[in-house]
Motif scaffolding. Sequence first.
Motif, PDB file in Angstrom:
ATOM      1  N   PHE A   1       1.761  93.601 110.699  1.00 22.76           N
ATOM      2  CA  PHE A   1       1.914  93.451 111.951  1.00 22.76           C
ATOM      3  C   PHE A   1       2.382  92.282 112.333  1.00 22.76           C
ATOM      4  CE2 PHE A   1      -0.355  92.372 115.900  1.00 22.76           C
ATOM      5  CZ  PHE A   1      -0.255  93.282 116.787  1.00 22.76           C
ATOM      6  N   ILE A   2       1.815  91.061 111.923  1.00 26.27           N
ATOM      7  CA  ILE A   2       2.538  89.785 112.258  1.00 26.27           C
ATOM      8  C   ILE A   2       3.881  89.597 111.946  1.00 26.27           C
ATOM      9  CG2 ILE A   2       2.362  87.439 111.572  1.00 26.27           C
ATOM     10  CD1 ILE A   2      -0.614  87.856 110.959  1.00 26.27           C
TER      11      ILE A   2
ATOM     12  N   ALA B   1       9.694  89.583 114.138  1.00 28.76           N
ATOM     13  CA  ALA B   1      10.959  90.375 114.223  1.00 28.76           C
ATOM     14  C   ALA B   1      11.479  90.880 115.557  1.00 28.76           C
ATOM     15  CB  ALA B   1      11.023  91.341 113.260  1.00 28.76           C
ATOM     16  N   SER B   2      10.362  90.942 116.358  1.00 24.53           N
ATOM     17  CA  SER B   2      10.616  91.467 117.601  1.00 24.53           C
ATOM     18  C   SER B   2      10.587  90.717 118.819  1.00 24.53           C
ATOM     19  CB  SER B   2       9.674  92.663 118.145  1.00 24.53           C
ATOM     20  OG  SER B   2       8.378  92.322 118.134  1.00 24.53           O
ATOM     21  N   GLN B   3      10.426  89.532 118.722  1.00 23.43           N
ATOM     22  CA  GLN B   3      10.166  88.490 119.687  1.00 23.43           C
ATOM     23  C   GLN B   3      11.288  87.325 119.273  1.00 23.43           C
ATOM     24  OE1 GLN B   3       8.388  88.472 122.527  1.00 23.43           O
ATOM     25  NE2 GLN B   3       7.530  90.765 121.588  1.00 23.43           N
ATOM     26  N   SER B   4      12.128  87.173 120.429  1.00 32.12           N
ATOM     27  CA  SER B   4      12.980  85.867 120.065  1.00 32.12           C
ATOM     28  C   SER B   4      12.489  84.360 120.184  1.00 32.12           C
ATOM     29  CB  SER B   4      14.093  85.787 121.029  1.00 32.12           C
ATOM     30  OG  SER B   4      13.706  85.833 122.297  1.00 32.12           O
TER      31      SER B   4
ATOM     32  N   LYS C   1       3.449  81.478 111.240  1.00 34.08           N
ATOM     33  CA  LYS C   1       2.276  80.825 111.395  1.00 34.08           C
ATOM     34  C   LYS C   1       1.896  80.607 112.907  1.00 34.08           C
ATOM     35  CE  LYS C   1       3.462  77.709 107.427  1.00 34.08           C
ATOM     36  NZ  LYS C   1       3.964  76.538 107.222  1.00 34.08           N
ATOM     37  N   ALA C   2       3.056  80.868 113.734  1.00 33.66           N
ATOM     38  CA  ALA C   2       2.832  81.146 115.309  1.00 33.66           C
ATOM     39  C   ALA C   2       1.632  82.286 115.749  1.00 33.66           C
ATOM     40  CB  ALA C   2       4.084  81.066 116.011  1.00 33.66           C
ATOM     41  N   VAL C   3       1.600  83.146 115.076  1.00 36.58           N
ATOM     42  CA  VAL C   3       0.787  84.274 115.314  1.00 36.58           C
ATOM     43  C   VAL C   3      -0.886  84.179 114.620  1.00 36.58           C
ATOM     44  CG1 VAL C   3       0.319  86.650 115.222  1.00 36.58           C
ATOM     45  CG2 VAL C   3       2.776  85.807 115.465  1.00 36.58           C
ATOM     46  N   SER C   4      -1.688  84.017 115.276  1.00 32.46           N
ATOM     47  CA  SER C   4      -3.214  83.916 114.752  1.00 32.46           C
ATOM     48  C   SER C   4      -4.194  84.645 115.305  1.00 32.46           C
ATOM     49  CB  SER C   4      -3.512  82.400 114.806  1.00 32.46           C
ATOM     50  OG  SER C   4      -3.542  82.013 116.350  1.00 32.46           O
ATOM     51  N   ASP C   5      -5.299  84.743 114.997  1.00 31.15           N
ATOM     52  CA  ASP C   5      -6.397  85.336 115.546  1.00 31.15           C
ATOM     53  C   ASP C   5      -6.325  86.773 115.782  1.00 31.15           C
ATOM     54  OD1 ASP C   5      -7.901  83.012 116.107  1.00 31.15           O
ATOM     55  OD2 ASP C   5      -6.994  82.558 118.013  1.00 31.15           O
ATOM     56  N   ILE C   6      -6.114  87.625 114.755  1.00 29.91           N
ATOM     57  CA  ILE C   6      -5.860  88.869 114.657  1.00 29.91           C
ATOM     58  C   ILE C   6      -7.379  89.540 114.595  1.00 29.91           C
ATOM     59  CG2 ILE C   6      -4.901  90.843 113.468  1.00 29.91           C
ATOM     60  CD1 ILE C   6      -2.813  89.302 114.500  1.00 29.91           C
ATOM     61  N   ASN C   7      -7.375  90.387 115.742  1.00 31.66           N
ATOM     62  CA  ASN C   7      -8.750  90.873 116.068  1.00 31.66           C
ATOM     63  C   ASN C   7      -8.563  92.436 115.977  1.00 31.66           C
ATOM     64  OD1 ASN C   7     -11.635  91.135 116.458  1.00 31.66           O
ATOM     65  ND2 ASN C   7     -11.407  90.773 118.272  1.00 31.66           N
TER      66      ASN C   7
END
Length: 214
Positions: free
Chosen positions: A153-154, A159-162, A168-174
Amino acid sequence: VPACLWWNDAEADWSGDGCEVANYTSTNVTCECSHLTDFVLGQNVSAARLLTSYTSAPTSLPSPAPTEVPTSGPSIMPTPVPSSVPTPLPTTKAQSRAPTQLPTTLSPTVLPTLIPTPLPTLGPWTEATASSSMVLDGFEDKDAFTEDHKTAFIKSLVASQSIVNSTKAVSDINVTNIASASRRRQLSASSTEVEVGFTITVTLEDYGFDPTAA
């Protein structure tokens, strides 16, 4: 033993020089000589002699008598009396109980020669944080959303966001369960929806933002 002899006119006697017995039996003797003359047969008779030698009688004293006066060099045998008398007391001084003075070696430097660098020169930066969520179906419940699903998912978000260039910029997966009545009628009985929440944090200076600009 027979002997081959010839008459030596010069010495007026029988001689065996130049002749030797080649062979002999009890009735015949064959001589071989280097010259021609009158020959006769004789008989060698050698008397046994006993040679006896005697050793000299032992002397009453040993042959190498010790010298009366000591020589300059060391003698082979030890002297009967020690030549030196031990000292009554040790010649060294008694050890003092008081400690010695400070070491005479070079003392260590007061401060290290290498000066550490000052504080880091990097200044503060501006971060922007955004939280959002997405609804995914095809999972029985939130427990079916495993760690492998979170990793995938991360990576899909990056890959979909420029604006997001690192996982490492994606965190707090709930992950939470949601199941509305209308959605349950459309999906099979064994399927439901899960809501995946996440947070994205970016540094604005990476995108040309200048916080000092008016």
